[in-house]
Design a protein around this motif. Structure first.
Motif, PDB file in Angstrom:
ATOM      1  N   ARG A   1       0.589 -15.162   1.035  1.00 48.34           N
ATOM      2  CA  ARG A   1       1.476 -14.026   1.282  1.00 48.34           C
ATOM      3  C   ARG A   1       2.787 -14.477   1.917  1.00 48.34           C
ATOM      4  O   ARG A   1       2.777 -15.262   2.879  1.00 48.34           O
ATOM      5  CB  ARG A   1       0.800 -12.997   2.203  1.00 48.34           C
ATOM      6  CG  ARG A   1      -0.531 -12.456   1.693  1.00 48.34           C
ATOM      7  CD  ARG A   1      -0.392 -11.681   0.395  1.00 48.34           C
ATOM      8  NE  ARG A   1      -1.537 -10.827   0.147  1.00 48.34           N
ATOM      9  CZ  ARG A   1      -2.656 -11.215  -0.452  1.00 48.34           C
ATOM     10  NH1 ARG A   1      -2.783 -12.462  -0.836  1.00 48.34           N
ATOM     11  NH2 ARG A   1      -3.652 -10.355  -0.644  1.00 48.34           N
TER      12      ARG A   1
ATOM     13  N   LEU B   1      -2.381  -6.920   2.722  1.00 48.47           N
ATOM     14  CA  LEU B   1      -3.020  -6.530   1.463  1.00 48.47           C
ATOM     15  C   LEU B   1      -2.012  -6.314   0.341  1.00 48.47           C
ATOM     16  O   LEU B   1      -0.836  -6.030   0.581  1.00 48.47           O
ATOM     17  CB  LEU B   1      -3.802  -5.230   1.657  1.00 48.47           C
ATOM     18  CG  LEU B   1      -4.891  -5.190   2.734  1.00 48.47           C
ATOM     19  CD1 LEU B   1      -5.391  -3.770   2.918  1.00 48.47           C
ATOM     20  CD2 LEU B   1      -6.046  -6.119   2.355  1.00 48.47           C
ATOM     21  N   GLU B   2      -2.526  -6.415  -0.878  1.00 47.82           N
ATOM     22  CA  GLU B   2      -1.794  -5.921  -2.036  1.00 47.82           C
ATOM     23  C   GLU B   2      -2.059  -4.418  -2.124  1.00 47.82           C
ATOM     24  O   GLU B   2      -3.061  -3.915  -1.603  1.00 47.82           O
ATOM     25  CB  GLU B   2      -2.268  -6.617  -3.318  1.00 47.82           C
ATOM     26  CG  GLU B   2      -2.089  -8.123  -3.329  1.00 47.82           C
ATOM     27  CD  GLU B   2      -0.646  -8.550  -3.469  1.00 47.82           C
ATOM     28  OE1 GLU B   2       0.229  -7.666  -3.645  1.00 47.82           O
ATOM     29  OE2 GLU B   2      -0.369  -9.764  -3.377  1.00 47.82           O
ATOM     30  N   ASP B   3      -1.193  -3.692  -2.811  1.00 50.65           N
ATOM     31  CA  ASP B   3      -1.339  -2.233  -2.892  1.00 50.65           C
ATOM     32  C   ASP B   3      -2.690  -1.820  -3.479  1.00 50.65           C
ATOM     33  O   ASP B   3      -3.325  -0.861  -2.995  1.00 50.65           O
ATOM     34  CB  ASP B   3      -0.205  -1.637  -3.729  1.00 50.65           C
ATOM     35  CG  ASP B   3       1.144  -1.683  -3.004  1.00 50.65           C
ATOM     36  OD1 ASP B   3       1.143  -1.797  -1.760  1.00 50.65           O
ATOM     37  OD2 ASP B   3       2.182  -1.614  -3.690  1.00 50.65           O
ATOM     38  N   TYR B   4      -3.153  -2.550  -4.495  1.00 50.91           N
ATOM     39  CA  TYR B   4      -4.401  -2.157  -5.156  1.00 50.91           C
ATOM     40  C   TYR B   4      -5.634  -2.423  -4.278  1.00 50.91           C
ATOM     41  O   TYR B   4      -6.738  -1.950  -4.583  1.00 50.91           O
ATOM     42  CB  TYR B   4      -4.554  -2.882  -6.502  1.00 50.91           C
ATOM     43  CG  TYR B   4      -4.784  -4.369  -6.406  1.00 50.91           C
ATOM     44  CD1 TYR B   4      -6.074  -4.894  -6.247  1.00 50.91           C
ATOM     45  CD2 TYR B   4      -3.724  -5.262  -6.468  1.00 50.91           C
ATOM     46  CE1 TYR B   4      -6.290  -6.257  -6.164  1.00 50.91           C
ATOM     47  CE2 TYR B   4      -3.926  -6.628  -6.389  1.00 50.91           C
ATOM     48  CZ  TYR B   4      -5.204  -7.119  -6.227  1.00 50.91           C
ATOM     49  OH  TYR B   4      -5.422  -8.473  -6.147  1.00 50.91           O
ATOM     50  N   GLN B   5      -5.456  -3.158  -3.171  1.00 43.45           N
ATOM     51  CA  GLN B   5      -6.586  -3.456  -2.295  1.00 43.45           C
ATOM     52  C   GLN B   5      -6.758  -2.427  -1.182  1.00 43.45           C
ATOM     53  O   GLN B   5      -7.758  -2.473  -0.466  1.00 43.45           O
ATOM     54  CB  GLN B   5      -6.392  -4.846  -1.664  1.00 43.45           C
ATOM     55  CG  GLN B   5      -6.410  -5.998  -2.658  1.00 43.45           C
ATOM     56  CD  GLN B   5      -6.087  -7.330  -1.990  1.00 43.45           C
ATOM     57  OE1 GLN B   5      -5.212  -7.404  -1.123  1.00 43.45           O
ATOM     58  NE2 GLN B   5      -6.797  -8.377  -2.378  1.00 43.45           N
ATOM     59  N   LYS B   6      -5.833  -1.525  -1.057  1.00 44.66           N
ATOM     60  CA  LYS B   6      -5.892  -0.543   0.020  1.00 44.66           C
ATOM     61  C   LYS B   6      -6.867   0.582  -0.317  1.00 44.66           C
ATOM     62  O   LYS B   6      -7.050   0.927  -1.476  1.00 44.66           O
ATOM     63  CB  LYS B   6      -4.492   0.034   0.280  1.00 44.66           C
ATOM     64  CG  LYS B   6      -3.490  -1.019   0.763  1.00 44.66           C
ATOM     65  CD  LYS B   6      -2.093  -0.448   0.926  1.00 44.66           C
ATOM     66  CE  LYS B   6      -1.114  -1.516   1.394  1.00 44.66           C
ATOM     67  NZ  LYS B   6       0.271  -1.007   1.533  1.00 44.66           N
ATOM     68  N   GLY B   7      -7.491   1.125   0.737  1.00 42.06           N
ATOM     69  CA  GLY B   7      -8.386   2.248   0.531  1.00 42.06           C
ATOM     70  C   GLY B   7      -9.853   1.899   0.524  1.00 42.06           C
ATOM     71  O   GLY B   7     -10.659   2.626  -0.069  1.00 42.06           O
TER      72      GLY B   7
ATOM     73  N   ASP C   1      -6.944  -0.789   7.083  1.00 41.66           N
ATOM     74  CA  ASP C   1      -6.008  -1.518   6.225  1.00 41.66           C
ATOM     75  C   ASP C   1      -4.832  -2.109   6.989  1.00 41.66           C
ATOM     76  O   ASP C   1      -4.334  -3.188   6.662  1.00 41.66           O
ATOM     77  CB  ASP C   1      -5.471  -0.599   5.119  1.00 41.66           C
ATOM     78  CG  ASP C   1      -6.501  -0.296   4.057  1.00 41.66           C
ATOM     79  OD1 ASP C   1      -7.583  -0.929   4.079  1.00 41.66           O
ATOM     80  OD2 ASP C   1      -6.232   0.560   3.179  1.00 41.66           O
ATOM     81  N   GLU C   2      -4.373  -1.410   8.029  1.00 37.62           N
ATOM     82  CA  GLU C   2      -3.173  -1.865   8.735  1.00 37.62           C
ATOM     83  C   GLU C   2      -3.405  -3.172   9.505  1.00 37.62           C
ATOM     84  O   GLU C   2      -2.434  -3.802   9.963  1.00 37.62           O
ATOM     85  CB  GLU C   2      -2.666  -0.791   9.703  1.00 37.62           C
ATOM     86  CG  GLU C   2      -3.692  -0.272  10.664  1.00 37.62           C
ATOM     87  CD  GLU C   2      -4.367   0.999  10.160  1.00 37.62           C
ATOM     88  OE1 GLU C   2      -4.658   1.870  11.006  1.00 37.62           O
ATOM     89  OE2 GLU C   2      -4.578   1.132   8.930  1.00 37.62           O
TER      90      GLU C   2
END
Length: 434
Positions: free
Chosen positions: A177, A138-144, A133-134
């Protein structure tokens, strides 16, 4: 004798005056009266008739102007120097067209548009970190885990394009972004090149072999040897002949579709005959049932060679069934239902999203580079109009779908308009520019 004659003349003159007076006052049937033509030709009658006609024309003109202001489809004025939006069709300003080279040799046979929709921005320097991810914006909901899916979308787009020599791959996504000046599309393109994936090349181009080992030192240095260490910057000898490009202005899924069609026209000089979209599976309904219908692209038709005119290839995150169901429910509420009422995304929350995703105030160029669809690019019906606000005018692909001259959406328009809309045959002549 003279006085007697003078008296007779006076009597005759008086009789004539009396006859005219009687005639003008309704006594035309009496001796000495004048005809209806003479009465209407009298000076006072001509003046009155003229006033009546002028008032009538003024009233008619006022009603027509009022009707135009109330019911005109175009709320914005046409470009400076053009009488109307209709005159904008087929026109690209000379100062723009004069600085653009003709389409590359080998692109005239391309008719299949493959779209990979962007969702984030790859910003990594090392291809080995593409799943982390780093290395993405990304948006928060796209992480993981979503970044793995983004890469799968790239792989699928390249696979489909390599399998079809008539396909052009377009990565679509704007500069969305505020903390990155790179576009989603450019970052996907760079990742595809840096990952060493097989790139589709234009048939017959000198760059079919993408190996730079045989190139001269001058050619190699022109690529940028040091830039190869940065996977966020696409560099490769002969990259200009890759059968893939970017669309750098789309701010949502509807614009991914519409702007990619315009970019295909911009790149090849003509419009595609078929479209394949690669993206999340839960967005399939949005594209097939709403976006394609909004641009009146036939999702059920076939070309003469049996190929489908529209396909959607869905690739979702590798998540649990419960999480997947949550994604599909969220799509229905947060996106599908909004586009169902506002098919062109130009009102309310959908419009606000576009503004939020355009922090650097970018303007797309397609009004000039794809002028045949300028009206569609500028189309914005009333809020909550849904299907009733469908763009009703002719489009370049209307007569290219199944040979009937109408697409699925166009047939609906024709039905609603009671058959009054007729395909414009001039669009049949649109092809590769010379």
């Amino acid at each position: 004798m003279v006085p007697k004659a003078s008296g007779s003349t006076s009597l005759l003159t008086g009789a004539r005056k009396s006859g005219i007076s009687l005639a003008l006052n309704g006594g035309g049937g009496q001796p000495g009266g004048v005809s209806l033509h003479d009465r209407l030709s009298a000076r006072s009658r001509v003046t009155n008739l003229g006033v009546v006609l002028l008032l009538g024309f003024a009233a008619l003109s006022g009603l027509m102007n009022l009707r135009y202001m109330l019911f005109s489809r175009h709320t914005n004025a046409p470009p400076l120097g053009l009488h109307s939006w209709q005159s904008f069709h087929g026109y690209t300003p000379d100062q723009l067209s004069n600085s653009v080279p003709p389409p590359r040799n080998g692109t005239d046979h391309l008719n299949h548009l493959v779209i990979v929709t962007g969702h984030a921005i790859w910003a990594g320097c090392d291809i080995k970190g593409k799943d982390r991810d780093e290395n993405w914006v990304l948006e928060d909901y796209q992480k993981g885990g979503s970044v793995k899916t983004f890469y799968k979308h790239i792989e699928k787009g390249l696979q489909l394009t390599n399998e079809d020599p008539s396909a052009l791959l377009i990565f679509s996504g704007g500069q969305t972004r505020p903390n990155s000046l790179q576009t989603e599309a450019e970052s996907y393109f760079s990742l595809a090149v840096s990952a060493g994936l097989e790139l589709p090349m234009i048939a017959g181009s000198l760059s079919n072999s993408t190996s730079s080992s045989s190139s001269s030192s001058s050619s190699s240095s022109s690529v940028g040897q040091l830039a190869h260490a940065n996977a966020a910057v696409a560099t490769l000898h002969g990259l200009q002949d890759a059968r893939m490009t970017t669309e750098n202005f789309a701010l949502d899924s509807f614009e991914n579709l519409l702007f990619s069609i315009a970019r295909f026209r911009e790149y090849t000089g003509h419009y595609p005959g078929r479209i394949t979209v690669v993206g999340y599976g839960f967005k399939k309904g949005r594209f097939e049932e709403l976006h394609a219908k909004a641009v009146r692209w036939n999702t059920q038709g076939f070309l003469r060679n049996g190929e489908r005119t529209f396909q959607y290839v869905g690739v979702d995150d590798d998540i649990s069934e419960a999480e997947s169901q949550l994604q599909y429910r969220g799509e229905k509420v947060k996106a599908y239902n909004l586009f169902d009422k506002d098919m062109y995304g130009c009102h309310g929350r959908l419009r606000d999203k576009r503004i939020e995703r355009n922090p650097t105030r970018r303007f797309h160029p397609y009004m000039s580079s794809a002028p045949e669809i300028a009206d569609l690019l500028n189309w914005c019906p009333a809020p909550n109009s849904g299907l009733q606000g469908l763009y009703p005018e002719n489009l370049p692909w209307d007569a290219r779908v199944t040979g009937t001259g109408w697409g699925r959406g166009a047939l609906e328009v024709k039905k609603n308009s009671k058959g009054n809309i007729i395909p414009d045959t001039r669009w049949l002549q649109i092809g590769r520019e010379h």
